[in-house]
Design a protein around this motif. Structure first.
Motif, PDB file in Angstrom:
ATOM      1  N   UNK A 173       0.800  -1.220   0.000  1.00 59.24           N
ATOM      2  CA  UNK A 173       0.000   0.000   0.000  1.00 59.24           C
ATOM      3  C   UNK A 173       0.837   1.276   0.000  1.00 59.24           C
ATOM      4  N   UNK A 174       1.909   1.325   0.780  1.00 55.96           N
ATOM      5  CA  UNK A 174       2.784   2.499   0.787  1.00 55.96           C
ATOM      6  C   UNK A 174       2.491   3.502   1.879  1.00 55.96           C
ATOM      7  N   UNK A 175       2.025   3.025   3.049  1.00 52.85           N
ATOM      8  CA  UNK A 175       1.772   3.929   4.170  1.00 52.85           C
ATOM      9  C   UNK A 175       2.999   3.912   5.074  1.00 52.85           C
ATOM     10  N   UNK A 176       3.857   4.906   4.895  1.00 47.14           N
ATOM     11  CA  UNK A 176       5.117   4.916   5.626  1.00 47.14           C
ATOM     12  C   UNK A 176       5.328   6.173   6.433  1.00 47.14           C
ATOM     13  N   UNK A 177       4.262   6.716   6.998  1.00 45.52           N
ATOM     14  CA  UNK A 177       4.395   7.930   7.803  1.00 45.52           C
ATOM     15  C   UNK A 177       3.989   7.671   9.242  1.00 45.52           C
ATOM     16  N   UNK A 178       4.586   8.447  10.152  1.00 47.77           N
ATOM     17  CA  UNK A 178       4.334   8.324  11.599  1.00 47.77           C
ATOM     18  C   UNK A 178       3.402   9.445  12.025  1.00 47.77           C
ATOM     19  N   UNK A 179       2.307   9.092  12.694  1.00 46.91           N
ATOM     20  CA  UNK A 179       1.417  10.104  13.255  1.00 46.91           C
ATOM     21  C   UNK A 179       1.605  10.194  14.775  1.00 46.91           C
ATOM     22  N   UNK A 180       1.796  11.415  15.244  1.00 45.57           N
ATOM     23  CA  UNK A 180       1.934  11.668  16.677  1.00 45.57           C
ATOM     24  C   UNK A 180       0.695  12.422  17.151  1.00 45.57           C
ATOM     25  N   UNK A 181       0.100  11.945  18.238  1.00 44.27           N
ATOM     26  CA  UNK A 181      -1.086  12.583  18.804  1.00 44.27           C
ATOM     27  C   UNK A 181      -0.642  13.562  19.881  1.00 44.27           C
TER      28      UNK A 181
END
Length: 478
Positions: free
Chosen positions: A327-335
């Motif tokens: 799929x190509x989801x290679x980002x980090x989400x910070x809350x």
């Protein structure tokens, strides 16, 4: 998160299931409050323009609008303009997200992400209501209970699908190339997913299916390998790790799973703008498979943590990767919690494989591509099942973007038409039971043949098919 071997705590990281939001799956995330250090100079001219727009709208818009509605809309617009995964969470939405992490609600078991006003299905999860009714990776959800989703935010559409267990929700779905919408009525349920299943495919050859990465997936994978070794009288000749339609999950579980098959080496690292965003995760061993050859199966529904595991095993030359580009989801989400009780879910870093390749919008390219024989179906797969098609997606161009499969296996002529349209459904249904059906799951059938050292039909540049024995990686030092 009980992962004491890792060099840094997983601060503020929402991974894998945060390709969008999973409906009915328990996820883990931490939150970190960030101070405004070293703020850039305030853009006074732009703020003045914003103030003018605010005043004009408030005074002249056809319907009265509250200050809160206007300000929330402005914040939402600012954050959503960044990338598909950054979002402003109102106090209510942030509280609901925390409920989501506890899994105490009725859901559908489907991973979705927002795209041009509709919901795109990344993957249904094995054994859930979504998988049972036939929701597929790449489906576009355009209505929920008859309500059009255009202009409705991702969080609100997710709220519309969640609800009391036992209640029903109807999804209207577009599934190219079918010309007419499809309607699915699902019954909400408390989603309890068994993330790891294992069985023997043939004497000496094991199979492990991971449907998503939960807190205990790493330890469950190790136990599965040990159990298969016992069944194989103490030695496995090879193993197939099935990560097709695995939407990801907990980062630590993905790292532990990769570590299960590695003695040493880098697993994944992250890079961002701040020092806290840079992390490295390395293998400590031992390799529970003792160097036996591996094949990892992936497809367009394999995302995030599944891509981290695949990238590590591929780049460290531990396994052959087979299937379609992930799929190509290679980002980090910070809350990041805010003073008003809400929060920012902000993209703060990108993931890179051991070879330095960005996963973001690139995905993992298999060593062995398995393609439909029909050119139109290949084009549809490439268009629908990847992160790079999302509006406003972050791009991370690098030399790895030019990577291509070393080998290509096409579905046989007998697997066209109706069989081709149901190939992925059959594969997923087979992997959800104790023993997959090799007669229906063509990629799995060919993966086993490669492990056994048999020739498989490989397409050459001019389109001819040549029976070829594909060499397996050799682990040094075993």
């Amino acid at each position: 998160m009980s992962t004491p071997r890792f060099p840094k705590p997983l601060r503020g990281t929402v991974l894998g299931i945060s390709v969008g939001l999973v409906l009915g799956v328990s996820i883990s995330f931490a939150v970190t409050v960030y101070a405004a250090k070293g703020q850039d100079k305030i853009p006074l001219e732009q703020i003045q323009t914003f103030s003018q727009v605010f005043a004009v709208v408030k005074s002249n818009y056809v319907d009265p609008a509250s200050d809160k509605k206007l300000m929330d809309g402005a914040i939402n617009g600012m954050v959503s303009a960044l990338d598909p995964h950054s979002a402003y969470l109102s106090p209510k939405e942030f509280k609901e997200m925390q409920v989501l992490t506890n899994g105490k609600f009725g859901g559908l078991g489907i991973e979705v992400t927002g795209d041009h006003g509709v919901l795109k299905v990344v993957a249904p999860i094995d054994g859930t209501p979504a998988a049972k009714v036939g929701i597929k990776s790449g489906d576009l959800i355009v209505k929920i209970d008859g309500k059009v989703l255009q202009g409705i935010g991702l969080q609100k559409t997710v709220d519309m699908m969640r609800g009391k267990p036992g209640t029903q929700v109807t999804l209207t779905i577009l599934r190219p190339p079918q010309p007419l919408p499809l309607h699915f009525t699902l019954t909400r349920a408390i989603i309890k997913v068994q993330s790891v299943r294992a069985t023997m495919l043939a004497p000496g050859y094991g199979y492990i299916r991971i449907s998503q990465f939960q807190e205990n997936t790493g330890s469950a994978t190790r136990k599965a390998v040990e159990h298969l070794e016992q069944e194989a009288n103490g030695h496995l000749n090879g193993l197939i790790l099935d990560l097709r339609n695995n939407p990801g999950g907990v980062l630590g579980a993905g790292v532990e799973t990769a570590d299960t098959f590695l003695n040493k080496g880098l697993i994944v690292y992250t890079k961002g703008r701040t020092p806290d965003s840079d992390m490295r995760f390395s293998a400590h061993g031992p390799d529970y498979l003792h160097g036996a050859p591996m094949i990892v199966l992936i497809n367009g529904g394999s995302a995030s943590a599944a891509e981290i595991v695949t990238g590590a095993l591929k780049d460290d030359h531990r396994a052959l990767v087979m299937g379609q580009r992930s799929f190509g989801k290679g980002s980090v989400q910070t809350v990041m919690p805010l003073s008003n009780g809400g929060a920012l879910k902000l993209t703060t870093a990108l993931y890179y494989t051991p070879a330095g390749c960005s996963i973001q919008s690139q995905g993992i390219v298999p060593n062995i591509a398995v393609q439909p024989a029909n050119a139109r179906q290949r084009a549809l797969n490439a268009d629908l099942l990847n992160e790079s098609e999302l509006h406003g997606v972050l791009k991370a161009p690098d030399e790895c973007s030019k990577a291509t499969p070393q080998y290509t296996i096409a579905l046989p002529v007998s697997a066209t038409a109706a069989t081709q349209s149901t190939q992925e459904d059959e594969a997923m249904a087979a992997s959800a039971v104790l023993k997959p059906d090799l007669a229906k799951d063509y990629p799995l059938h060919e993966a086993l043949a490669i492990l056994e050292g048999k020739a498989v039909p490989v397409q050459e540049a001019k389109g001819q098919t040549v029976d070829t024995v594909i060499p397996l990686p050799k682990v040094v030092g075993q």
